[in-house]
Design a protein around this motif. Structure first.
Motif, PDB file in Angstrom:
ATOM      1  N   UNK A 237      -1.429  16.452   2.392  1.00 40.99           N
ATOM      2  CA  UNK A 237      -1.533  16.344   0.932  1.00 40.99           C
ATOM      3  C   UNK A 237      -2.332  17.514   0.371  1.00 40.99           C
ATOM      4  N   UNK A 238      -3.397  17.876   1.063  1.00 40.93           N
ATOM      5  CA  UNK A 238      -4.196  19.020   0.612  1.00 40.93           C
ATOM      6  C   UNK A 238      -3.396  20.316   0.678  1.00 40.93           C
ATOM      7  N   UNK A 239      -2.607  20.475   1.729  1.00 40.08           N
ATOM      8  CA  UNK A 239      -1.748  21.655   1.839  1.00 40.08           C
ATOM      9  C   UNK A 239      -0.767  21.734   0.673  1.00 40.08           C
ATOM     10  N   UNK A 240      -0.180  20.587   0.333  1.00 42.74           N
ATOM     11  CA  UNK A 240       0.798  20.562  -0.750  1.00 42.74           C
ATOM     12  C   UNK A 240       0.179  21.001  -2.076  1.00 42.74           C
TER      13      UNK A 240
ATOM     14  N   UNK B 109       1.958  11.561  -9.279  1.00 40.89           N
ATOM     15  CA  UNK B 109       2.957  12.484  -8.738  1.00 40.89           C
ATOM     16  C   UNK B 109       2.335  13.871  -8.597  1.00 40.89           C
ATOM     17  N   UNK B 110       2.254  14.351  -7.340  1.00 39.86           N
ATOM     18  CA  UNK B 110       2.633  13.705  -6.084  1.00 39.86           C
ATOM     19  C   UNK B 110       1.669  12.577  -5.726  1.00 39.86           C
ATOM     20  N   UNK B 111       2.073  11.633  -4.872  1.00 36.26           N
ATOM     21  CA  UNK B 111       1.241  10.469  -4.572  1.00 36.26           C
ATOM     22  C   UNK B 111       0.093  10.799  -3.620  1.00 36.26           C
TER      23      UNK B 111
ATOM     24  N   UNK C  90       5.368  22.289   3.859  1.00 40.31           N
ATOM     25  CA  UNK C  90       5.331  20.995   3.180  1.00 40.31           C
ATOM     26  C   UNK C  90       5.741  21.208   1.728  1.00 40.31           C
ATOM     27  N   UNK C  91       6.776  20.493   1.286  1.00 41.46           N
ATOM     28  CA  UNK C  91       7.281  20.687  -0.076  1.00 41.46           C
ATOM     29  C   UNK C  91       7.114  19.458  -0.953  1.00 41.46           C
ATOM     30  N   UNK C  92       6.881  18.293  -0.351  1.00 45.93           N
ATOM     31  CA  UNK C  92       6.684  17.084  -1.142  1.00 45.93           C
ATOM     32  C   UNK C  92       6.137  15.974  -0.253  1.00 45.93           C
ATOM     33  N   UNK C  93       5.810  14.855  -0.881  1.00 42.67           N
ATOM     34  CA  UNK C  93       5.366  13.661  -0.167  1.00 42.67           C
ATOM     35  C   UNK C  93       6.282  12.511  -0.558  1.00 42.67           C
ATOM     36  N   UNK C  94       6.799  11.799   0.421  1.00 41.92           N
ATOM     37  CA  UNK C  94       7.715  10.690   0.164  1.00 41.92           C
ATOM     38  C   UNK C  94       7.027   9.380   0.533  1.00 41.92           C
TER      39      UNK C  94
ATOM     40  N   UNK D  94       0.838  -1.196   0.000  1.00 40.00           N
ATOM     41  CA  UNK D  94       0.000   0.000   0.000  1.00 40.00           C
ATOM     42  C   UNK D  94       0.877   1.252   0.000  1.00 40.00           C
ATOM     43  N   UNK D  95       0.322   2.340  -0.537  1.00 36.05           N
ATOM     44  CA  UNK D  95       1.050   3.606  -0.612  1.00 36.05           C
ATOM     45  C   UNK D  95       0.664   4.472   0.581  1.00 36.05           C
ATOM     46  N   UNK D  96       1.663   4.849   1.376  1.00 32.39           N
ATOM     47  CA  UNK D  96       1.440   5.730   2.521  1.00 32.39           C
ATOM     48  C   UNK D  96       2.498   6.821   2.477  1.00 32.39           C
ATOM     49  N   UNK D  97       2.107   7.959   1.960  1.00 35.98           N
ATOM     50  CA  UNK D  97       3.061   9.038   1.728  1.00 35.98           C
ATOM     51  C   UNK D  97       3.271   9.877   2.986  1.00 35.98           C
ATOM     52  N   UNK D  98       4.510  10.243   3.220  1.00 31.66           N
ATOM     53  CA  UNK D  98       4.892  11.047   4.384  1.00 31.66           C
ATOM     54  C   UNK D  98       5.261  12.452   3.930  1.00 31.66           C
ATOM     55  N   UNK D  99       4.753  13.442   4.648  1.00 34.09           N
ATOM     56  CA  UNK D  99       5.045  14.835   4.297  1.00 34.09           C
ATOM     57  C   UNK D  99       6.519  15.154   4.524  1.00 34.09           C
TER      58      UNK D  99
END
Length: 523
Positions: free
Chosen positions: A453-456, A483-485, A270-274, A258-263
């Motif tokens: 994610x919404x902030x990004x 991208x971004x995830x 917040x500049x990206x999600x990893x 599963x995909x769980x992106x970290x800020x």
């Protein structure tokens, strides 16, 4: 200040942002507020997290009673005697996230005759400083776990304990509960036992750098290079871990993706999600923790103690999983079968890696959440369907999870032949309470991930993205952007969209506090 007013209540939102827009009723009027209005992303997310904690009955702050008790703790425990062994000469190491400071476990191994190997896992003896019934213990009991969000961590125990006095920090001697396991050359458990010991962490290591080295993509981390013999130690631990993993897979352990992106922050923005990769070092620790949790359960059963077990029951919605497989041209048995499900997942990962994370999430949801149950000596038990193991007691993270602290106390009592510190009635109540609180903690973490994610994306309204449909039902149609995830709702052009379809979407707007992201189809 505007960001806080926006979040706190819809009335303030209307005052700050002007007349409401009616295009998407599930959003407030501030859904398109530019990121410039959020002068501090971290502060906004921290406030969202704190309120989410409160809304779910979790305590974000420690009480004055806890602070008073902390003032009476001068330093780490220096308890001696009572069968405590001195194992500080062994090559212990920790492997955890790069930013982890609450270290719960260390590991070391020893090669034996005929290809057998002894594995020792040391778990922080938190009970030496956190006694049952204290204010610190009461706070841990209420929350039952640490809550990790992008902007702020809400530790189960005060930071001075969890990241210092009871944490197994590098170059620090600490008291632990050691689980000793002997595996034969094929990875079959031959024996296990438990005892208390003083240990010394020789090298604080991180998953990604250890994995890169194990996979031939990087050098041995500097902390490991500094310790003579640590390279061979890590190779040996990886070797037995991979054997344990292969055995569980053969018995039907499920391997999801599963995909769980970290800020990712730069300063407070917040500049990206990893996306966290499940690499070989994570597998090493995962296998050791599973083995330790099994050994802990067996130890307590052998001592005649009731205990808390973590279980995932055979899926009640198995036939819906069968239907999911059928829609993909696959056949599963009509009765729950973890081995058949694992083989199905392996085939789908190979056939369609792009959609596999979404399939994984679907299966995880249909399997149902894990829960705690009381296991009494002589009972048949439930088992953990996803891990393909039967006896499984959470024991490896007492700095972070209350059930693990309970298990630690049970094991310490069992070692000296004392009465259990928890009655069956207490354990039953704890099982129900911890299951609920952990579920609520997961919801807090998920809400903050969505808000991040919404902030990004808040400044990218009107941009277009490649996406894939992840869900389509009467409740709505959802897409995952590559991208971004991030995942959001398709509110325009969703007619006829089926799960797995790739399409282009345009971002219509976001609602940061609620974590809503809306897209329109544009292909």
């Amino acid at each position: 200040m505007q960001a806080f007013l926006f979040w706190a209540t819809p009335k303030w939102c209307l005052l700050a942002c002007g007349p409401a827009k009616r295009a998407h009723s599930r959003y407030s009027s501030c859904m398109n507020t530019p990121t410039a209005h959020y002068s501090n992303n971290r502060a906004v997310l921290a406030q969202i997290a704190k309120q989410a904690m409160i809304d779910r009955g979790l305590e974000p702050e420690f009480s004055t009673a806890v602070e008073r008790e902390m003032g009476d703790i001068a330093g780490p425990s220096h308890e001696t005697g009572g069968g405590i062994r001195d194992l500080t000469a062994l090559l212990w190491c920790s492997i955890d996230n790069d930013d982890s400071r609450d270290l719960d476990q260390l590991s070391v191994s020893e090669s034996l005759a005929d290809g057998a190997i002894k594995v020792l896992v040391a778990i922080a003896d938190v009970d030496t400083l956190v006694k049952k019934g204290t204010a610190i213990d009461d706070h841990a009991h209420n929350n039952t776990c640490s809550v990790y969000t992008a902007a702020r961590i809400f530790p189960m125990l005060p930071e001075r304990l969890s990241t210092d006095l009871t944490s197994l920090n590098e170059h620090q001697k600490r008291l632990t509960m050691v689980t000793e396991m002997v595996f034969d050359a094929a990875g079959e458990l031959q024996s296990s036992t438990a005892y208390r010991a003083l240990v010394l962490n020789r090298a604080k290591l991180a998953y990604d750098s250890v994995a890169a080295w194990l996979e031939g993509q990087g050098e041995l981390p500097a902390a490991a290079r500094a310790v003579v013999g640590m390279e061979a130690q890590l190779r040996a631990q990886d070797g037995i871990a991979q054997k344990l993993r292969a055995k569980r897979r053969a018995h039907g352990a499920l391997d999801f993706d599963t995909i769980q992106a970290k800020a990712v922050f730069e300063g407070d923005q917040v500049v990206s999600l990893a996306v966290q990769e499940h690499n070989r070092a994570r597998q090493l620790i995962e296998e050791f923790m599973i083995a330790t949790n099994q050994a802990s359960a067996l130890f307590l059963t052998a001592k005649g103690f009731s205990s808390l077990h973590r279980v995932v029951r055979s899926p009640e919605r198995w036939l819906r999983i069968v239907d999911v497989a059928k829609a993909l041209g696959e056949a599963l048995p009509t009765e729950p079968d973890s081995k058949a499900l694992e083989e199905f997942l392996v085939r789908r990962r190979a056939a369609d890696p792009t959609r596999f994370p979404d399939l994984s999430l679907t299966i995880v949801k249909l399997m149902g959440a894990g829960e705690y149950v009381i296991d009494k000596p002589g009972s048949e038990g439930v088992g953990h369907f996803g891990l393909a193991v039967h006896d499984y007691a959470h024991s490896t993270a007492p700095n972070r999870r209350f059930p693990d602290l309970v298990t630690l106390r049970l094991m310490k009592a069992a070692l000296i032949g004392a009465q259990s510190p928890y009655s069956d009635a207490e354990l039953f109540a704890l099982a129900t309470h911890c299951s609920q609180q952990e579920d609520d903690a997961n919801k807090v973490e998920r809400q903050v991930r969505k808000a991040a994610a919404a902030l990004l994306l808040a400044s990218r309204v009107g941009d277009r993205f490649d996406a894939i449909v992840t869900g389509a039902s009467d409740k709505g149609t959802y897409v995952r952007v590559f991208s971004p995830p991030v995942e959001g709702r398709l509110v325009q052009g969703f007619e006829g969209c089926k799960v797995g379809r790739k399409l282009r979407v345009e971002l219509l707007g976001v609602n940061v506090p609620r974590g809503f992201i809306d897209f329109a189809r544009r292909d």
